[in-house]
Design a protein around this motif. Structure first.
Motif, PDB file in Angstrom:
ATOM      1  N   MET A 106       0.848  -1.179   0.000  1.00 35.16           N
ATOM      2  CA  MET A 106       0.000   0.000   0.000  1.00 35.16           C
ATOM      3  C   MET A 106       0.892   1.242   0.000  1.00 35.16           C
ATOM      4  N   SER A 107       0.613   2.187  -0.872  1.00 34.20           N
ATOM      5  CA  SER A 107       1.407   3.418  -0.946  1.00 34.20           C
ATOM      6  C   SER A 107       1.249   4.245   0.318  1.00 34.20           C
ATOM      7  N   TYR A 153       1.895   8.206   1.889  1.00 38.00           N
ATOM      8  CA  TYR A 153       1.996   9.586   1.446  1.00 38.00           C
ATOM      9  C   TYR A 153       2.539  10.453   2.575  1.00 38.00           C
ATOM     10  N   GLU A 205       5.203  10.390  -2.429  1.00 37.06           N
ATOM     11  CA  GLU A 205       4.635   9.049  -2.403  1.00 37.06           C
ATOM     12  C   GLU A 205       5.775   8.043  -2.278  1.00 37.06           C
ATOM     13  N   GLY A 263       0.580   9.204   5.838  1.00 34.28           N
ATOM     14  CA  GLY A 263      -0.663   8.458   5.820  1.00 34.28           C
ATOM     15  C   GLY A 263      -0.641   7.390   4.730  1.00 34.28           C
ATOM     16  N   GLU A 264      -1.392   6.334   4.975  1.00 32.31           N
ATOM     17  CA  GLU A 264      -1.467   5.223   4.026  1.00 32.31           C
ATOM     18  C   GLU A 264      -2.576   5.454   3.029  1.00 32.31           C
ATOM     19  N   GLY A 265      -2.281   5.196   1.760  1.00 30.13           N
ATOM     20  CA  GLY A 265      -3.286   5.324   0.713  1.00 30.13           C
ATOM     21  C   GLY A 265      -4.306   4.196   0.786  1.00 30.13           C
ATOM     22  N   SER A 266      -5.433   4.405   0.160  1.00 27.20           N
ATOM     23  CA  SER A 266      -6.463   3.361   0.193  1.00 27.20           C
ATOM     24  C   SER A 266      -6.555   2.668  -1.151  1.00 27.20           C
TER      25      SER A 266
END
Length: 95
Positions: free
Chosen positions: A1-2, A4, A58, A92-95
């Motif tokens: 998971m990307s 940011y 990212e 924060g983690e991307g969804s």
């Protein structure tokens, strides 16, 4: 998971800060990261947050962010960044 990295950046000395940018960009790329936003005129839709410059990087994973942030070669660059700017940084983690 990307992941940011969101940065609220206030630059005190643009010429000095450019030295930081020139040095840090290869380290971001080495950790698998890339810059996706640099905006000194972002649109505020609600609330009191008005960053002078909004920056978003990212990274492919949380581990990649930590590898960059904790890298020995990045530590002196943090001091350089602090000399020419003030930042708030969240991840924060991307969804």
């Amino acid at each position: 998971m990307s992941m940011y990295v969101v940065i609220d950046l206030d630059i005190d000395d643009p010429a000095g800060f450019q030295r930081y940018v020139d040095a840090v960009t290869p380290l971001i790329e080495k950790a698998g990261g890339r810059n996706i936003v640099t905006d000194d005129n972002c649109l505020v839709l609600e609330g009191d947050w008005r960053p002078s410059t909004l920056v978003v990087h990212e990274f492919p994973t949380r581990e990649a962010v930590r590898a960059f942030w904790d890298a020995p070669e990045y530590q002196p660059l943090k001091a350089l960044r602090r000399q020419y700017s003030t930042v708030n940084v969240v991840v924060g983690e991307g969804s």
